[in-house]
Scaffold this motif. Structure first.
Motif, PDB file in Angstrom:
ATOM      1  N   THR A 205       0.825  -1.204   0.000  1.00 55.94           N
ATOM      2  CA  THR A 205       0.000   0.000   0.000  1.00 55.94           C
ATOM      3  C   THR A 205       0.863   1.259   0.000  1.00 55.94           C
ATOM      4  O   THR A 205       0.572   2.221  -0.715  1.00 55.94           O
ATOM      5  CB  THR A 205      -0.942   0.012   1.213  1.00 55.94           C
ATOM      6  N   GLU A 206       1.934   1.247   0.768  1.00 51.84           N
ATOM      7  CA  GLU A 206       2.849   2.395   0.776  1.00 51.84           C
ATOM      8  C   GLU A 206       3.488   2.588  -0.593  1.00 51.84           C
ATOM      9  O   GLU A 206       3.592   3.717  -1.084  1.00 51.84           O
ATOM     10  CB  GLU A 206       3.934   2.184   1.835  1.00 51.84           C
ATOM     11  N   ARG A 207       3.923   1.492  -1.201  1.00 54.82           N
ATOM     12  CA  ARG A 207       4.565   1.601  -2.518  1.00 54.82           C
ATOM     13  C   ARG A 207       3.591   2.174  -3.547  1.00 54.82           C
ATOM     14  O   ARG A 207       3.976   3.006  -4.377  1.00 54.82           O
ATOM     15  CB  ARG A 207       5.077   0.231  -2.977  1.00 54.82           C
ATOM     16  N   LEU A 208       2.361   1.747  -3.496  1.00 54.16           N
ATOM     17  CA  LEU A 208       1.360   2.246  -4.437  1.00 54.16           C
ATOM     18  C   LEU A 208       1.145   3.744  -4.250  1.00 54.16           C
ATOM     19  O   LEU A 208       1.152   4.518  -5.220  1.00 54.16           O
ATOM     20  CB  LEU A 208       0.050   1.483  -4.248  1.00 54.16           C
ATOM     21  N   ALA A 209       0.973   4.171  -3.001  1.00 53.46           N
ATOM     22  CA  ALA A 209       0.738   5.588  -2.728  1.00 53.46           C
ATOM     23  C   ALA A 209       1.950   6.433  -3.106  1.00 53.46           C
ATOM     24  O   ALA A 209       1.813   7.506  -3.722  1.00 53.46           O
ATOM     25  CB  ALA A 209       0.404   5.786  -1.249  1.00 53.46           C
TER      26      ALA A 209
ATOM     27  N   SER B 201      18.201   5.508  -3.303  1.00 58.79           N
ATOM     28  CA  SER B 201      18.336   4.213  -2.646  1.00 58.79           C
ATOM     29  C   SER B 201      17.742   3.072  -3.474  1.00 58.79           C
ATOM     30  O   SER B 201      17.811   1.921  -3.059  1.00 58.79           O
ATOM     31  CB  SER B 201      17.649   4.252  -1.275  1.00 58.79           C
ATOM     32  N   THR B 202      17.184   3.391  -4.634  1.00 63.42           N
ATOM     33  CA  THR B 202      16.480   2.426  -5.510  1.00 63.42           C
ATOM     34  C   THR B 202      15.345   1.720  -4.778  1.00 63.42           C
ATOM     35  O   THR B 202      14.983   0.596  -5.110  1.00 63.42           O
ATOM     36  CB  THR B 202      17.442   1.393  -6.146  1.00 63.42           C
ATOM     37  N   THR B 203      14.783   2.401  -3.764  1.00 61.64           N
ATOM     38  CA  THR B 203      13.561   1.882  -3.145  1.00 61.64           C
ATOM     39  C   THR B 203      12.408   1.987  -4.131  1.00 61.64           C
ATOM     40  O   THR B 203      11.554   1.096  -4.227  1.00 61.64           O
ATOM     41  CB  THR B 203      13.249   2.667  -1.860  1.00 61.64           C
ATOM     42  N   LEU B 204      12.367   3.091  -4.880  1.00 64.35           N
ATOM     43  CA  LEU B 204      11.443   3.259  -5.997  1.00 64.35           C
ATOM     44  C   LEU B 204      12.269   3.303  -7.277  1.00 64.35           C
ATOM     45  O   LEU B 204      13.306   3.975  -7.328  1.00 64.35           O
ATOM     46  CB  LEU B 204      10.639   4.550  -5.861  1.00 64.35           C
ATOM     47  N   VAL B 205      11.826   2.579  -8.293  1.00 65.45           N
ATOM     48  CA  VAL B 205      12.516   2.550  -9.590  1.00 65.45           C
ATOM     49  C   VAL B 205      11.475   2.730 -10.690  1.00 65.45           C
ATOM     50  O   VAL B 205      10.283   2.459 -10.490  1.00 65.45           O
ATOM     51  CB  VAL B 205      13.288   1.226  -9.781  1.00 65.45           C
ATOM     52  N   PRO B 206      11.886   3.215 -11.877  1.00 69.31           N
ATOM     53  CA  PRO B 206      10.909   3.491 -12.939  1.00 69.31           C
ATOM     54  C   PRO B 206       9.921   2.368 -13.262  1.00 69.31           C
ATOM     55  O   PRO B 206       8.748   2.668 -13.527  1.00 69.31           O
ATOM     56  CB  PRO B 206      11.802   3.834 -14.139  1.00 69.31           C
ATOM     57  N   PRO B 207      10.299   1.075 -13.227  1.00 65.34           N
ATOM     58  CA  PRO B 207       9.292   0.047 -13.495  1.00 65.34           C
ATOM     59  C   PRO B 207       8.123   0.042 -12.520  1.00 65.34           C
ATOM     60  O   PRO B 207       7.065  -0.531 -12.812  1.00 65.34           O
ATOM     61  CB  PRO B 207      10.098  -1.261 -13.398  1.00 65.34           C
ATOM     62  N   ASP B 208       8.275   0.707 -11.351  1.00 59.72           N
ATOM     63  CA  ASP B 208       7.149   0.804 -10.420  1.00 59.72           C
ATOM     64  C   ASP B 208       5.977   1.567 -11.029  1.00 59.72           C
ATOM     65  O   ASP B 208       4.843   1.457 -10.544  1.00 59.72           O
ATOM     66  CB  ASP B 208       7.588   1.496  -9.119  1.00 59.72           C
ATOM     67  N   LEU B 209       6.231   2.334 -12.082  1.00 58.41           N
ATOM     68  CA  LEU B 209       5.134   3.040 -12.751  1.00 58.41           C
ATOM     69  C   LEU B 209       4.079   2.088 -13.291  1.00 58.41           C
ATOM     70  O   LEU B 209       2.943   2.490 -13.547  1.00 58.41           O
ATOM     71  CB  LEU B 209       5.685   3.912 -13.886  1.00 58.41           C
ATOM     72  N   ASP B 210       4.448   0.812 -13.478  1.00 53.31           N
ATOM     73  CA  ASP B 210       3.469  -0.177 -13.929  1.00 53.31           C
ATOM     74  C   ASP B 210       2.302  -0.297 -12.947  1.00 53.31           C
ATOM     75  O   ASP B 210       1.209  -0.720 -13.320  1.00 53.31           O
ATOM     76  CB  ASP B 210       4.124  -1.549 -14.111  1.00 53.31           C
ATOM     77  N   TRP B 211       2.535   0.069 -11.696  1.00 51.79           N
ATOM     78  CA  TRP B 211       1.449   0.046 -10.707  1.00 51.79           C
ATOM     79  C   TRP B 211       0.331   1.014 -11.083  1.00 51.79           C
ATOM     80  O   TRP B 211      -0.819   0.852 -10.655  1.00 51.79           O
ATOM     81  CB  TRP B 211       1.988   0.448  -9.333  1.00 51.79           C
ATOM     82  N   LEU B 212       0.665   2.010 -11.892  1.00 50.31           N
ATOM     83  CA  LEU B 212      -0.318   3.042 -12.249  1.00 50.31           C
ATOM     84  C   LEU B 212      -0.972   2.792 -13.591  1.00 50.31           C
ATOM     85  O   LEU B 212      -1.752   3.612 -14.060  1.00 50.31           O
ATOM     86  CB  LEU B 212       0.359   4.420 -12.260  1.00 50.31           C
TER      87      LEU B 212
END
Length: 264
Positions: free
Chosen positions: A162-166, A250-261
């Motif tokens: 949920t945190e990653r999505l937000a 820190s690469t906690t978030l990376v561009p492929p995380d955009l797939d969540w959107l």
């Protein structure tokens, strides 16, 4: 053009391969990695070596946006010349490089620097297709590693789903490597998430609660610049900007995380 007559890549990367933002294995200097959601390849440097990308799978080395007619069949090419990799656009839509630089059709190719470079192509329905690139440096590893030193990965912070999505919704401009990126407002992020995931209770207060929770947790763990006392007045958006820069570095978030959107 068919695959016949084209130099085959030395190594295929599976669809399960980690984001190139995490770095690459020790490789020959100048080796170029290219990765999309369906996989990719690693290509050693050689004068004149060419890697094609676009949506026509049989005719390109890296297939991007296969089901999206807004992506050209041959959209771009990566060429090794003069001891450097260059990216050129042969498609109809511009390719966006970091800092919001647009590379248009038949414009002069742009050289790739050592390390990580994400490329974005705007498709149908506002979707942006991501092509991750990584050029191994002279030490064959991440930039900044000494010749005889092992690469030390950055500390990656643990996030709940949920945190990653937000945070992905709030920080999507950073993930797109836009120039002067700033977080979306809580209202904009909540509206985005409610549209993508109706019925899950995405409100401004929920987004705010998740944001403050992560910021407080990282501050207590020693990340600087996340409290008013450290930043001083006027605070403006500095606390959240500092948070997202830490999540990116820190690469906690990376561009492929955009797939969540992406909408299903």
């Amino acid at each position: 053009m068919t695959r016949a007559g084209k130099a085959l890549p030395d190594k295929r990367l599976p669809a399960t391969h980690d984001s190139l933002a995490f770095g690459v294995p020790s490789s020959a200097p100048g080796t170029m990695y290219a990765l999309v959601s369906s996989g990719g390849l690693a290509v050693p440097p050689r004068e004149g070596r060419t890697v094609l990308f676009g949506r026509n799978r049989p005719e390109v080395h890296v297939c991007i946006g296969e089901d999206d007619r807004h992506i050209s069949r041959h959209h771009g090419r990566l060429v090794h010349r003069d001891e450097q990799w260059w990216v050129g656009n042969v498609g109809r839509r511009p390719i966006r490089l970091p800092e919001s630089r647009l590379l248009f059709t038949d414009e002069e190719p742009v050289p790739l620097t050592e390390g990580y470079t994400p490329l974005f192509i705007r498709g149908s329905g506002g979707r942006e297709h991501l092509l991750e690139l990584y050029v191994a440096g002279r030490d064959g590893q991440r930039r900044g590693a000494g010749r005889d030193e092992a690469t030390t990965p950055p500390r990656t912070w643990r996030l709940t789903t949920t945190e990653r999505l937000a945070l992905t919704a709030l920080g999507q401009r950073y993930l797109r490597h836009e120039a002067g990126a700033q977080p979306l407002s809580r209202r904009e992020a909540a509206a985005c998430l409610d549209r993508l995931r109706p019925g899950e209770g995405w409100t401004i207060k929920r987004v705010e609660h998740l944001l403050l929770g992560v910021r407080g947790r990282l501050s207590r763990a020693g990340v600087p610049g996340l409290t008013r006392e450290e930043v001083g007045e006027p605070v403006g958006n500095a606390l959240n900007d500092n948070l997202f820069r830490e999540l990116m570095v820190s690469t906690t978030l990376v561009p492929p995380d955009l797939d969540w959107l992406h909408e299903d």
